[in-house]
Design a protein around this motif. Structure first.
Motif, mmCIF file in Angstrom:
data_model
loop_
_atom_site.group_PDB
_atom_site.id
_atom_site.type_symbol
_atom_site.label_atom_id
_atom_site.label_comp_id
_atom_site.label_asym_id
_atom_site.label_seq_id
_atom_site.Cartn_x
_atom_site.Cartn_y
_atom_site.Cartn_z
ATOM 1 N N ASP A 132 -9.500 -43.717 -7.977
ATOM 2 C CA ASP A 132 -9.650 -45.157 -8.130
ATOM 3 C C ASP A 132 -9.283 -45.640 -9.527
ATOM 4 O O ASP A 132 -9.431 -46.826 -9.833
ATOM 5 N N ARG A 165 0.858 -61.048 -2.397
ATOM 6 C CA ARG A 165 0.769 -59.640 -2.788
ATOM 7 C C ARG A 165 -0.430 -59.344 -3.695
ATOM 8 O O ARG A 165 -0.703 -58.188 -3.989
ATOM 9 N N ASP A 206 -0.433 -49.740 -11.111
ATOM 10 C CA ASP A 206 -1.095 -51.033 -10.951
ATOM 11 C C ASP A 206 -0.567 -52.093 -11.911
ATOM 12 O O ASP A 206 -0.534 -53.282 -11.564
ATOM 13 N N ARG A 208 6.727 -51.723 -6.132
ATOM 14 C CA ARG A 208 5.851 -50.552 -6.131
ATOM 15 C C ARG A 208 4.429 -50.775 -6.630
ATOM 16 O O ARG A 208 3.565 -49.911 -6.433
ATOM 17 N N GLY A 222 -0.018 -43.602 -8.488
ATOM 18 C CA GLY A 222 0.493 -44.944 -8.227
ATOM 19 C C GLY A 222 0.584 -45.749 -9.504
ATOM 20 O O GLY A 222 0.359 -45.231 -10.600
ATOM 21 N N GLY A 237 -2.536 -55.818 -8.874
ATOM 22 C CA GLY A 237 -1.789 -55.423 -10.061
ATOM 23 C C GLY A 237 -1.331 -56.596 -10.909
ATOM 24 O O GLY A 237 -1.576 -57.771 -10.597
ATOM 25 N N ARG A 244 -7.170 -47.112 -12.448
ATOM 26 C CA ARG A 244 -5.981 -47.959 -12.524
ATOM 27 C C ARG A 244 -4.959 -47.321 -13.457
ATOM 28 O O ARG A 244 -5.308 -46.612 -14.402
ATOM 29 N N ARG A 299 0.597 -51.810 -6.746
ATOM 30 C CA ARG A 299 -0.441 -51.936 -5.730
ATOM 31 C C ARG A 299 -1.088 -53.325 -5.803
ATOM 32 O O ARG A 299 -1.023 -53.986 -6.848
ATOM 33 N N ASP A 305 3.515 -42.065 -10.229
ATOM 34 C CA ASP A 305 3.036 -41.688 -8.895
ATOM 35 C C ASP A 305 2.561 -40.237 -8.865
ATOM 36 O O ASP A 305 1.476 -39.931 -8.356
#
Length: 243
Positions: free
Chosen positions: A3, A173, A84, A127, A82, A132, A5, A129, A77
């Motif tokens: 979780d 988004r 943010d 890309r 990922g 973000g 960021r 999330r 990634d």
């Protein structure tokens, strides 16, 4: 830490980039510190984040090269799961009057500052999330109209337009898009080639009586990357009242 960021900071080896990387690290972000040419400074910036208990890696590449920058997002990634937040501080600022500026230099400014912003913003738009943020960098010179800055200010005017339109294009988004527009800030990019007399003159002209610091700018970056969710599609002039 699934979780946690994650932020990519382009130009993370520079003054404002490094301060932003360190501040985001202190706020709990895992940070990808991007550099164009100075890997040692990027490693030092990442080391400052990890030394304070955070997580950071470095990644090199030309911001205007879409393949190189896709690899930076891929690293985020693979290392952290990922992305943010994109903080895009990378840019160049050769100065000369319009009448004297070499056109090859003009093209280089636009390639790095305009195409580079478009490349990384496009990747971020694809890309990032939900929840973000994209934080681009403009300049207060777009308001100050200082002689010698035409090519640079023109490039940053384009960055502002891209920022404001992308914010609207990302409707639905839950991603904010803003630009920070610093005034004169004590970084190598600003100080290079200026006499102490000129630096003192610029500092004294500010209502707060000094130049900005990278930390001043990083405070605004951290706000936009974190709690500032209701600020979207804006250019924030962070300059101590210079304009």
């Amino acid at each position: 830490m699934a979780d946690q960021r994650v932020a990519i900071v382009t130009g993370g080896s520079g003054g404002i980039g490094r301060a932003s990387a360190e501040r985001l690290g202190a706020d709990g972000f895992a940070v990808v510190v991007h550099y164009a040419g100075n890997r040692d400074r990027a490693v030092a910036a990442a080391g400052a984040v990890t030394g304070a208990g955070g997580r950071a890696v470095v990644a090199g590449g030309d911001v205007a090269d879409e393949t190189a920058m896709a690899a930076v997002f891929d690293l985020a990634d693979s290392e952290f799961g990922g992305v943010d937040v994109l903080v895009h501080t990378a840019g160049i600022m050769p100065l000369a009057p319009v009448v004297d500026l070499d056109l090859d230099t003009f093209d280089r400014v636009q390639r790095t500052n305009v195409r580079g912003t478009f490349v990384v913003d496009q990747l971020a738009a694809r890309r990032l999330r939900p929840g973000g943020a994209i934080v681009n960098f403009s300049t207060s010179v777009t308001r100050l109209q200082m002689p010698g800055y035409a090519a640079y200010a023109a490039s940053k005017g384009a960055v502002e337009s891209l920022t404001l339109i992308l914010a609207r294009e990302l409707r639905g988004r839950d991603i904010t898009v803003n630009a920070v527009a610093p005034g004169p800030t004590a970084t190598p990019l600003f100080l290079d080639g200026k006499s102490q007399q000129l630096i003192d003159q610029i500092a004294s002209a500010n209502p707060l009586g000094r130049l900005g610091t990278p930390t001043d700018i990083a405070e605004t970056v951290a706000f936009l990357a974190g709690p500032g969710r209701w600020v979207n599609g804006q250019v924030l002039y962070v300059n101590g009242g210079a304009a």
